[in-house]
Each structure stands twice: as C-alpha cells, then as structure tokens.
Design a protein around this motif. Structure first.
Motif, PDB file in Angstrom:
ATOM      1  N   THR A 248      30.925  51.750  47.610  1.00  0.00           N
ATOM      2  CA  THR A 248      31.962  50.809  47.151  1.00  0.00           C
ATOM      3  C   THR A 248      32.377  51.170  45.728  1.00  0.00           C
ATOM      4  OG1 THR A 248      30.321  49.306  46.222  1.00  0.00           O
ATOM      5  CG2 THR A 248      31.048  48.834  48.450  1.00  0.00           C
ATOM      6  N   ASP A 249      33.571  50.734  45.389  1.00  0.00           N
ATOM      7  CA  ASP A 249      33.916  50.721  43.972  1.00  0.00           C
ATOM      8  C   ASP A 249      34.699  49.456  43.669  1.00  0.00           C
ATOM      9  OD1 ASP A 249      36.863  51.152  44.117  1.00  0.00           O
ATOM     10  OD2 ASP A 249      36.358  53.190  44.724  1.00  0.00           O
ATOM     11  N   ILE A 250      34.690  49.087  42.400  1.00  0.00           N
ATOM     12  CA  ILE A 250      35.460  47.947  41.906  1.00  0.00           C
ATOM     13  C   ILE A 250      36.141  48.410  40.628  1.00  0.00           C
ATOM     14  CG2 ILE A 250      33.288  46.987  41.004  1.00  0.00           C
ATOM     15  CD1 ILE A 250      34.598  44.241  41.143  1.00  0.00           C
ATOM     16  N   VAL A 251      37.463  48.328  40.639  1.00  0.00           N
ATOM     17  CA  VAL A 251      38.231  48.950  39.557  1.00  0.00           C
ATOM     18  C   VAL A 251      39.240  47.987  38.928  1.00  0.00           C
ATOM     19  CG1 VAL A 251      38.029  51.244  40.586  1.00  0.00           C
ATOM     20  CG2 VAL A 251      40.008  49.817  41.156  1.00  0.00           C
ATOM     21  N   GLU A 252      39.750  48.397  37.765  1.00  0.00           N
ATOM     22  CA  GLU A 252      40.876  47.741  37.075  1.00  0.00           C
ATOM     23  C   GLU A 252      40.530  46.405  36.423  1.00  0.00           C
ATOM     24  OE1 GLU A 252      43.594  49.262  36.408  1.00  0.00           O
ATOM     25  OE2 GLU A 252      43.961  50.745  37.957  1.00  0.00           O
ATOM     26  N   ILE A 253      39.251  46.161  36.145  1.00  0.00           N
ATOM     27  CA  ILE A 253      38.915  45.013  35.301  1.00  0.00           C
ATOM     28  C   ILE A 253      39.111  45.432  33.841  1.00  0.00           C
ATOM     29  CG2 ILE A 253      37.006  43.565  34.465  1.00  0.00           C
ATOM     30  CD1 ILE A 253      35.903  43.566  37.326  1.00  0.00           C
ATOM     31  N   ALA A 254      39.986  44.745  33.144  1.00  0.00           N
ATOM     32  CA  ALA A 254      40.258  45.024  31.725  1.00  0.00           C
ATOM     33  C   ALA A 254      39.862  43.786  30.932  1.00  0.00           C
ATOM     34  CB  ALA A 254      41.730  45.374  31.516  1.00  0.00           C
ATOM     35  N   PRO A 255      38.614  43.709  30.487  1.00  0.00           N
ATOM     36  CA  PRO A 255      38.082  42.438  29.988  1.00  0.00           C
ATOM     37  C   PRO A 255      38.762  41.913  28.731  1.00  0.00           C
ATOM     38  CG  PRO A 255      36.484  44.222  29.674  1.00  0.00           C
ATOM     39  CD  PRO A 255      37.605  44.777  30.494  1.00  0.00           C
ATOM     40  N   ASP A 256      39.372  42.781  27.938  1.00  0.00           N
ATOM     41  CA  ASP A 256      39.933  42.304  26.660  1.00  0.00           C
ATOM     42  C   ASP A 256      41.111  41.350  26.837  1.00  0.00           C
ATOM     43  OD1 ASP A 256      38.042  43.699  25.338  1.00  0.00           O
ATOM     44  OD2 ASP A 256      39.322  45.336  24.709  1.00  0.00           O
ATOM     45  N   TYR A 257      41.670  41.263  28.028  1.00  0.00           N
ATOM     46  CA  TYR A 257      42.779  40.340  28.243  1.00  0.00           C
ATOM     47  C   TYR A 257      42.319  38.976  28.767  1.00  0.00           C
ATOM     48  CZ  TYR A 257      45.714  44.270  27.212  1.00  0.00           C
ATOM     49  OH  TYR A 257      46.299  45.310  26.547  1.00  0.00           O
ATOM     50  N   ASP A 258      41.013  38.756  28.788  1.00  0.00           N
ATOM     51  CA  ASP A 258      40.473  37.525  29.357  1.00  0.00           C
ATOM     52  C   ASP A 258      39.413  36.921  28.442  1.00  0.00           C
ATOM     53  OD1 ASP A 258      39.279  35.514  30.787  1.00  0.00           O
ATOM     54  OD2 ASP A 258      38.435  36.823  32.334  1.00  0.00           O
ATOM     55  N   PRO A 259      39.834  36.070  27.483  1.00  0.00           N
ATOM     56  CA  PRO A 259      38.844  35.486  26.576  1.00  0.00           C
ATOM     57  C   PRO A 259      37.825  34.586  27.262  1.00  0.00           C
ATOM     58  CG  PRO A 259      41.059  34.583  26.154  1.00  0.00           C
ATOM     59  CD  PRO A 259      41.217  35.673  27.166  1.00  0.00           C
ATOM     60  N   SER A 260      38.090  34.167  28.495  1.00  0.00           N
ATOM     61  CA  SER A 260      37.115  33.330  29.198  1.00  0.00           C
ATOM     62  C   SER A 260      36.002  34.164  29.830  1.00  0.00           C
ATOM     63  CB  SER A 260      37.809  32.515  30.299  1.00  0.00           C
ATOM     64  OG  SER A 260      38.030  33.303  31.452  1.00  0.00           O
TER      65      SER A 260
END
Lengths: 280, 280, 280, 280, 280, 280
Positions: A248-260
């Motif tokens: 499996t892979d999980i991609v495209e999480i860009a955490p800096d756009y989500d302060p929560s």
C-alpha cells in the motif's frame, strides 16, 4: 525521537517514508507527511475497534525514509525502486508514505517484481492519467497512466475520481475499471472491485484527497466534493478484509496546510488499519 | 487580476516571477512568492520617502512568470536563461522574483551576456557555496559557487552570511569578498562593497533570509541571528544610490509560513525601492 | 524518526526532553518543544560560524524524553530529578529542553549533587520569584525562588527580567544578582556576571521569552520589550567562552503558536551553540 | 467574562473599545482588538517595572464598547463623539482602543471640548494626511488631516512616519511637527516633542503599525522598516513622564493576523503603561 | 467584556467554565474554551429554529469560571465539586464548559447529591474507561470509569465511541450501555437510550470529539471517523425533547487549533440548545 | 497576474468581483474572496465531470472588480448597480463574487432591468430577512427582505436556512418559498423549486455558509449544521440543468480564516459549474 505507533524492529511489515514531492504542481510539502504522522501517532490507540485487534499483536517496523537525489526526478525514482526492492527482499510487506503521487510508480515497479500478477486499487480525487504534464512524463498527474502501462490497464481500478481533463476521463472509462455509475460513492464501487480482484495480490494506492478537504485539509490540491472519513474507512475495511493486500501507499498529505493536524492523524489511523489488515 | 504596484506595459524596467522551487531542501513554497507580493502590493504606496520619488514617474512592466519544465531542473534553468535574455534584449533592466535561490544562476548567466563585467552582491544568511548538495550540483545551496565560477570569485561580495559548512566559510573567506570583520553587520560591509565595485555594473541577489526571521518569517529556512528591516533598507539604499545596479533578484520568500503576510509586503517594498533605484 | 542534529549515541554530552508543562498558567504546549526542535534541526548546519567549529567534532547523544507522572506535579519533579541524576552519573553534562520553567528546579537539584558549588544564570522576561502562585508552591512562577533557596540567592544571577510583581522585583534586587542598571540590556549585564561567577561551575537556565516575542513568538507568555536574537547569542557566547558551563536548560518554547517554526529553529540553534560551548 | 487587567468600576480613568473598522482599505479586523486585549491581559502583571508602580494603586474602569451604527460612517462618528463626551463629563481621562484610525477624529473632537488647548502626538507608519481617500473624506487615511484642521496643524506632532504619498509628506513637513531629521528614530523625535508641547494638555494617538511588523504583525497594513518594542516603550515613557497626557488612543490592532497573540499582548502592555502614566 | 449569549443574572439555569486541562495527555488548551465560546457567541442568534423558541424567553446566567488550584489535580477536583454544589443549591440546573474530560467527575459527584438516581449519557470518540492512565487514577482517560463506579455502570450510556484499548471496549460492552450495533451511528443509539433512561434525571457529558474533526478541529485529540454536526444536533434534540435533562457538560474544545473558530461556535450553539432544552 | 480559470476577453459570460464587505457584522474579509479564488483557480481543471464539458468550450471573461466608494454604503450600492447594468447591456450573463451578502441587492436590481420576471433562489444558513440590522436598513442581514420587496416575496425561494430571529422565520414561512419540511435537506427543497420556477429567468444567490463550516471554514459566520459539498453540488446541478439561470452571485467567502484555502477552491469550482451551466 518519534517512531510510528511504537514500532518494533525486524517486523514482517515495514512502513517507510518516501518524502519526494518535487513534481507537485500546486502546493508542495508532502515531504513532511511521515514526520508529522509519526509525531501525532503517539496519541493514537494501538487497538482498532474496526478489526477488534491491537497493533501490539502485529510485528512491523518503521524503516525510516527513502534516500533521494534532491531535484533529480529520474535518479530519485530509480533509487526509490531499488530501496523498496531491498526491503521486500526480506519478505516484508511494505506500506509507503509519500511524498506526492509520483512515488507510486517506482513502488509498483518494485512490488511487481515480487508479485507479477499485481492489481492496483487507486483511491483519488484525480485521474492522474495524463500522458505528460507541464512538459514532463514523470509527474503526480501521469502516474496512474504509467502504472497502467506497467501492469496493464485492466489491472487498475480507480475509485472516487472527480477531477481531470476530458481525455483522462475518456481513457479511464475505456481502459481501467472506472465505475462511472458510482462516481462519488466509494462503498458500492469498492464492492465491485472486490469481485474483480478476488484471488489476486492487491496494491492499494491512496491519495488522501479522495477525502473531501473537510476531512483532509492538509493536502496539495483540496478538491471539494469528496467522501467522508467513515466512507473511506468502510471502503478500506472491505478491501483489507476480503482481498490479499500485499502493498500500500498513502500519498499527498501536506501537513503544513492543516493547523488542526487532523490530516496527519487520519494518515496515522489509516496506516494502523493497513498494518492490521495486511497482517492477517 | 492583481498586477504589481500598478505596473504599466512596455516599461524600461521589468519585474517577472521565476517560481521554481524544486530544489528547496527543507520548506518549499517560494513558487507562491510573486503572486503573494502582487496581491499585497495593492496596499503599498507608490511614493518612497527613502528616495523622495514615486513609482508613478518610473516606467516598468510586470512581465508575468517564467515558463518552467516542471520537475526538470536542467531544462528549467535553460528556459529561465533564455526567457531572461529575451526580456533584456529589449534593453530592459530585470528584477526577478524567485523561487528558490538556484534561479540566480541562469539569471546571472543571462545578465552576463549583456554586462560581461558584471559584479554580484549577495545578501543571504547562507553561504550557498557548496560544490554539490544532496547529490546534486544544481541546488539552492551551490548557487553562489556556480555564480563565482561563472564570473570569477572576486566579482562576488557576500554580506550577512551566518550559516554554512566549514568548507564554505573557508572558501568564501579565501575567494569572494566575505567581510569577516562585519559578519552580521550589513551596513559597514556594504560600505566596503561600494568602494570595491565602484564603476562596475552590479547585480544584487537578495535571499530574504538575510533578515532575521522576526522580519521575514515566510521563508524556507528561518535562520535566527539576522539583520533588521531598517538595516537591510539602509544597505540596499547605499548600493542603489552609489552603484550602477543593472539587475536584481529577490528569492526564498515562502508566503504560506507567514499568516501576517509581512514577508510578502517586505518583498513588495524592496521591489519598489529597486525599481526606483534602478531607474535613475 | 527525527533525532537532534544527527546526534550519536554514548556521547559525553546529553540532550534530553522534559516535556512537563502542567503548571503553565496561561498558554500550555511547551511539552511539544523538543519534538519540534528535533524536526527542524534537520535543516540546521552542524558548523557554527560563531565558534568556528562543527558538531561533527563533538560527542553527544539525544537521550530521549523524561518519563513523567501525568498530572502529578510532585511525583513528576521527583522523577525528573532521579532521571537527570542517572544521566549525570555517567559523567555527562546535560542540556535539558522543557517543558515549562518549573522543570529547572529538579534539574538544579540534580546538578547540585555533582557540583555543590553551582551558580545559576537565569535569562528570562519574568522574575519567577513568587513564593507561591495560584495556590501552589511548585510553579513556573516560583521556580527561581526555589532555586535560590536551594543554592543560595547570591549564587543566582538574573538577566533580561522585565515582568513580575513588585515584591519579586524588590526581593530580586535585594537578594540575587539583578543588575537594575542594565534592566533590558543583556550584554553588559552578562559581562558583569562573568566576573562574578568566574571559576565556579555554572548552570544556565534560559526561558525563551527573554527574547522579544518578535524573535520567539512560540512561547507561553509573549512579553514585548525583550532582546534581539543577536543580543542573546552575544550574551550566550560570552558565557560559554568565559565560564565553566556544566549544565543548561532551555524552557517555555510552545511551538504551536508559531506557524513559521522559527522559535523551534532558534531553540535548535541555541542547543548547537550550547553543545559546542560545553564541549571545550 | 474577561475584563481588562482586573479593572474596577467607577475609576478616574476609563478604557473603552471603539470597534469601528469599516473604512479600513486593506485588511479589516481591528474591531476585534479590544476583546483580544481583554483576554490576553489576564496574563499581564499589574506591576510595571518601568514605572515601579502597580495598577493595583490606580483607579480605572473598563467602560465597555462604543455603540455604532453599523455601515454608517458619519452616524457612527457622531455617536462615538457623543459617548466619549459623556464619559469625560464624569471627569475621567479616557483611553480608547480602536478600531481603525478614523476613530481618532471624533475622539479628538470630544477631548477638545474639555481641553481646548489640546496638542496631539501621533505615532504611526503612515502620514494619514490625505484630503480624501478612495472617494471619501472620512477615512483612516485622512484622519490626521482632519485632526490638524480641527486643532491647528502646529498642534500636531508626527513620529515614526514612513509611508504616504508625496503630497502628504510635503504637507506634513510644511505644516505639522514632522521631524525629517529623525525619520525613523522615535526617541530623538520624541525628545523634541517634549520641548514643544511642554505645559499643554496632550493626546497621544498610537497606530500600532508604528512598530515594525516583526513586533506587531496583527495589524491592517504591516509596513516594514519600523521601530522596536523597546524604542516605542522608551518614547512613550518619555512622554508619560514629562507631559500632561489627558487622553490616548491605540488603533489598528487586527488580532486575527497574529496567531502568537503578541500584538494584543503589546496592546495590553501599552494600555497598562498609559494607565500608570496618566494617573500620576 | 463578552458574556455568553447575552446572559442575564439570577437565572434558573447557569453556565460556567471549568478551565482545568492539566491532565490532557496530548494537546492541552481546553482551558481557553469558554472564553472563546463567549466571544463568538455574540454572533449567534438567540432564536433556535430547532426548538422554535428563543433564549430571550429563558432565564439563565453566566456564572463565570471555577476557581482552581493550578497544578494540583485532587485539590482542584474538590474545589470544582464544592463550587458546583453551591450553584446547584440555589435550585439551578448547571451547564459546565470544560476543560478536559476529567472535570466531569466532580460535576457528576455534585449532581448526584441533588439527583441520587442520576443517569449519564456520554458522547465521545473515546471510551475514557481506563482504570489508570500514565500513572494516574485521575485522568481524562479514566473519567467515565470513575463515573461508572460512582453511579453504577448500568446508569451510564456511551455513544459514538470509536477509540480506546481492548480492555476498555470489553469492559464497556459488558458493563455500560455501549450499543455495539450502532457503533458510529449516533441517532439509533440515542433512540435506544431514550427508552432506557425514560423517567430518570439525566446528565449529558459531551466530549466535542464525538464529532468528526472535520466538524470540530479545535480539540485535543482529533479522531477521524466521527459523526456530522447534523447527526449530533439530531441526537441531542432527541434527548432534550424526550428526557429530563438536569445537568450537562461540554468538554475538550481547544480553540487554538482552529483558526476558523467554528469549534467554539459549535460549542456556543450546543449550549444554546441545551439551555432551551433544559428550560422546558 | 492570476486570471480566473484562464478567462478570455469578450466572452458572453462575465465573472467580476464586488469586494464590498463594510456591513459585515462579525468577521469581515470577504473583500479578499475573488483574489483568493483567482489564485487557487490555477489548480482547478477546466473540465467538469459533472457536466462532461470543459470551460475551454465556453466564452467568458474576468471583468475585474467593481469600483466602490470606500465606507459609503449607499453610494457603493448605486455604483455596483450601475456597473452591473453596463456589463449586462453587452448581452452578458453575469456571475458576481462578493463581498458580503448586501451586494446581492444592487445586483438583483440591475438584473431585474433586463429580466423583469426574475425569480431568485437563495442558498444560505441565514434568513437575511430582517427589516433593519444594527441600526441600518442596508445590511447583509436585511438583503433578502429588500430583494423580496423588489421582486415580490413569492419570487424568492430560500434553501438551507438554519439561523435567524423568530420574526424572520415567521415572515419567510408566510411569504417566500421556505420549505419548512426540508429544513436542512437541500436536494428535496431544490427539487420543489425546480417545479415552482420552471420557465422563469432565475438568479441564484449563494451564501457560502449554506455549507457546513466543515466544508467552508473561510466565511464570516461559520454556522454549524449545514450541508455537505456533495449536497450543494447536487442542488446546483439540478437547477443549472433544469432552469434558465441568467445571473448568479456567490458571497461571504472570507479566505483569511481558512489556511487550507479550500473555501476559495470551493468558490472556484462552483463558479466553473455556474459558467458551464449558464452557457448551455
């Protein structure tokens, strides 16, 4: 010194990071995904009420991050493929954390070496079926086309797709399993996929933007109109319980756009379910 | 439909964007710099009390953004050089807005074609003098070394530098104008530069992180210990008033890390002063 | 799997986290300080132009985080003391990363066991000299009073102080080294401290809010009117070069209030300088 | 139920909010200033080490917020004037918290009724001397011109100004006290003001953007190149200790652009000093 | 001087804050919940279209905030109990705003004094049924177990639970009303609860994280897979219309993680509905 | 130099900005909506899988922004009406981007001139049916009442409404099409509207807060309990496919409250669908 979910060394499953995001065309930053997931994972329970099992009973390791050649796309893809193969040679199933979607290409190539009959289930808001994008063949926007070329388009199922150009939608409908009758309903499309890929080794590639951005705001291209977290969990559990998932892979999480930090938390939770479902 | 500072078409000066940030090794996002600057520039006065002149009296254009080959470093550098030359062929002085610092290399190459006796003044927190970085010759961390190779290290002056590896500091001290006695004091170092580059065509490359991150938090690598906004304006005005500045760039503004938008506003204000100082 | 600044195991210096912030009276969150510092430290050079030396030549380890009894103040303080002693028993100098300021108390107690003649240099915006605070003796607001009781008030020097109640200022002026003539000027006060504590083993406790919040917005109580990053580095280098520093802590970094991450970056840079200065 | 700094009722000084920001031309939101200041003020000490006195010894009240006619500029200005007069009729000195800078006009009008010989000291990044702005006479950009018309331009001193149009700078230099030799140095300009306004009743209007945005990022127009928090405190204390300050306002704090809340904290601290300085 | 929803004094209902969050194991900050709710509540209509009634017809007061012993868990719990009893002695029904979930324990104890036959309905993502957590018996993770011990586990119904350890799920299933057939469907589980607790005095404890973090990002542990705002309102209205609710609390809102302020706004709206439903 | 979705000049459809938000009673900032939408729209595909058509086949222009008289409500409303009429005189259908909801009034007035038989479909969380608000007749809270007065209340349908005062709900139920049986279910209410307004020219006014704030956090008043992005798209497509839509507006997007930028992205996507649906 955060490690993912209390991972032990020398497990039969491995989770690693592939922090390559240099082909992101809009908002980069998925390179920070796995570090953010590791940090928030300290607050996630090891027990899953979905599976009624705990990660304490699963043997897996946090295999660190892929080495990359910074700014060198082709060289980095080759390196990723090589490193993924090395991990799989130790008879490990691999969960990879992007990075942007392009990383799926070398990962599928590496997986195919061990599972030549591989089928790929693709969750995404975007078709990713372009033949080239912004002057480049290797892109997060072309990656599923490359995967289809690699393993055959009928070995690819695409679920949740709601964005692309006309040609991509046309090509997808004619070539991959595309489920035009369940455009934005994950669960019925997934139920069909189960029947189609029964008895084959299955690789799941999950672009977090298959979720509506309400549920995953920390991503490169927040595409409204997506599914809920409950629907995604339901679809993933259907697959993990009924098919033989070997990668499996999980991609495209860009955490800096989500302060929560909830997108990273979602990533951690999905990985927990993947670890449990792949360790049956 | 924001345009920079009410720019007119067909000016003698041009400002353009070079939104290439794929070699950023830590936080990317400088690709968004010029769009953010254009937007906030609607709130900046055209009159400069520093120069006691107004942009209304200056003829310049917003030349749009460079085309790039996404993910292809070498190809993109070639394209930038080519497009910059085309603008300069129309007898225009060019202000370029990065993007990461690597864009300075093709910009200096293009400028050199028109000003073979070019000298470069480099404001930065980082030496950027590595010979290669993370496996690549072309990087934001090697760019000043490449520039030094291109125009001769004695045609390069470096001001404000406070970060790098030992070898870079050694090489800088021995080869470029490095001002070890004014390590973190911009104005006295700048005063020396004025004497050194008197009568030569001068190109300023300004990495926004020469400022302390208190003054420019929206950047890739916020390096504490830098100068104040007043010191930077003072140094820039010294140069713009006393030297023949024929080209400039401003790089490494990453607006998404600054919810106050003051880094973009600073960028707009620096560009206003550059336009006024280069239009004498 | 971020480790601080590429730390090796089994060094002569140790850096560890003490993520206890339950007595924070306004904004908590300093528990997240060291994880944030570890992450951003991957972007910090190991070479210091201030010392002209690199961490590559220093032997130190990232000793992980202190175990705490969650919600139990006294129990946690005892545990911190015990664990700190265990690390120091291996002849290591310790750099501790808070947590709120209360953690300094058990750390000084532990240090005193090995250095009975200990002197403490306290950088802070606040006196922290209350006798009790909000009904509790053990508090980030009483900690320096407790330290003074532990090692003698004349073994405590307080620099940068600009907030407190009248009684604290009075008590400080009469009892500790308080430098009322250099109220908000770090460097001259530090120069005096050097003379006072010459030849004694020195412990530095650094509350990040001694900096103006422009330079360290990610903190519990952002107290305007503080020093600049340059002044702080200058003061620290004066001490590290001229005194025998055998222990340090850095407290009150609350990274969630700083989307630019520069407060954590500042923390990483201060720790680098401490490591270099303590390893002479 | 936050009240400012533990205010008591029926004091000789009053602090109130004037949350009118409808003429803000760029970023609105100063309507939220006083509520944010009230909240963070719970963490500010009542004792001032600058004055060596505590607010516990000062009698003042939090007089709530002005009523406004939402969207009706002229009607709201009339209401503000009327309400301010009512407070001052009870022999109270008033500290007003904006809102945008336009609120200063009715406040000065009201103050003039009680102190016909009023002089105004204006701290700001912007001249605010336009005759009309964006089609309107009543604007945060024209307010000081209106004040000058009201009390005579020679009763106005402007400090810290670094932005405006040519005509404003010209008019200011010729008409108000403008201090062109101390353009961006608050303290020497303030020292001159002391001499000029000695023995007159003085009103201070303080636009928070006189500070560099490093120190006050939460504001409508973050104008780089300003002063530090230390310089501002020094200038304010010079005035509060040497002149007869009978009214003040602090405007243009827009807290939503500052996740660190330090701009609101700065506002609270300035108000504390004003209360102490005005209660001698 | 924000007060909740225009509260009057001396009402038959009281809302107060219990800002104790020192046992939060991951992200603290729920201490700021009620102040944030008070502020945003100025923008909430007093009329509820759900109940077709307005708060103008309800008599209630904002009773301020509980006093706490900062850092002293047991002492603070005792104080909360004591203060809650004092309010209820005046024949008032109480709505309490946390703070973390531990505050529910003393609140239930106090309520039990007046309603010995009390039943508790628990909305949450987490079981909170541990016997001890991180070395402590008193914790937000043990609170429902303590409540069950206090009033009998069959007087507790738990709805929406999707996180915990195996033992907690086992214990809950065997002891409380746990609704394993409606794991993540609030409304059918609530319909069953109505039948079970018919005719008993009911206390609702609502952890905001029962909502998916899409709907309540400002919370300590954002647990994906939760319910929507519509489902929560539907469940609450079912209870408020059909049962005798004599006390409620709402906990774990941590506003600093939500720049949109919608979690606080949700809190205000829930309190409005509780006030209306409890005042029948 | 961002332009919306690659707009060409001289199209038959026009999109323009009406950045007037001075009557916003809580959080202003919708003035920034269209610039934010323009920027993010560079990442939106021109092809719509909903319509199976691409914007490449539609002729439309980005007509810039309305001129306003800053701070002058009545004058600005007149200007908007006048400018809108000028655009429509060129036989263009207009899509307007607010700004707060008040802008709908002059837009409907202008549209009525060309389509006297106009019907308005109103998507919103709030009734906006007050007769006056905070002392003003012209307000975002009164706008639909003014529209109803202008075109007749039976020409107005209101969908998704979940907030207001009692009188508004009463008046709406008795006068407009209000759908009390489908209070919060957009699709069935929309299906009824289709029947009612069949064969009439229809204007859609869409307040983004009809969506739950989970889906549109960047708005002035985030009102929990709203619809999902899928429901909104479904309702809009029903209308666009079945009715003769001759004008639309989208209001109350306040992008600064949404660091994920998904509210602006949603705005861009809605405009794309409107362009496609209005160009049949």
């Amino acid at each position: 010194m955060a490690t993912l979910l209390g991972a032990r060394e020398n497990g039969l499953l491995a989770v690693w990071g592939v922090p390559m995001d240099f082909t992101a065309s809009w908002r980069p930053g998925s390179r920070f995904a796995f570090d953010a997931i590791r940090l928030v994972s300290t607050s996630l329970e090891l027990y899953s009420p979905y599976f009624d099992r705990s990660l304490e009973d699963v043997s897996y390791e946090d295999a660190g991050d892929a080495e990359l050649l910074w700014g060198d796309v082709q060289g980095s893809l080759d390196l990723i493929k090589e490193q993924a193969e090395k991990i799989m040679e130790k008879e490990k199933k691999l969960i990879s954390v992007g990075g942007d979607h392009l990383v799926t290409y070398p990962l599928v190539q590496a997986t195919k070496k061990f599972y030549p009959d591989l089928a790929v289930i693709h969750f995404d808001a975007h078709t990713d079926l372009r033949q080239s994008f912004l002057g480049s063949k290797f892109s997060h926007a072309t990656v599923l086309r490359m995967v289809a070329d690699e393993i055959g388009s009928k070995s690819v199922a695409q679920i949740g797709i709601r964005s692309g150009v006309l040609e991509e939608f046309k090509w997808g409908t004619e070539n991959t399993h595309f489920f035009p009758d369940h455009k934005w309903d994950l669960v019925p499309a997934t139920a069909e996929v189960i029947k189609i890929f029964k008895s084959r080794p299955v690789y799941i590639t999950l672009d977090i933007d298959v979720l509506d951005p309400a549920y995953a705001p920390g991503t490169g291209t927040p595409e409204p109109g997506g599914c809920t977290s409950k629907e995604l969990f339901q679809a993933l559990h259907l697959i993990l319980e009924n098919l033989n998932v070997i990668g499996t892979d999980i991609v495209e999480i860009a955490p800096d756009y989500d302060p929560s930090e909830r997108t990273a938390f979602m990533g951690a939770k999905i990985i927990r379910e993947m670890l449990l479902g792949m360790s049956k």
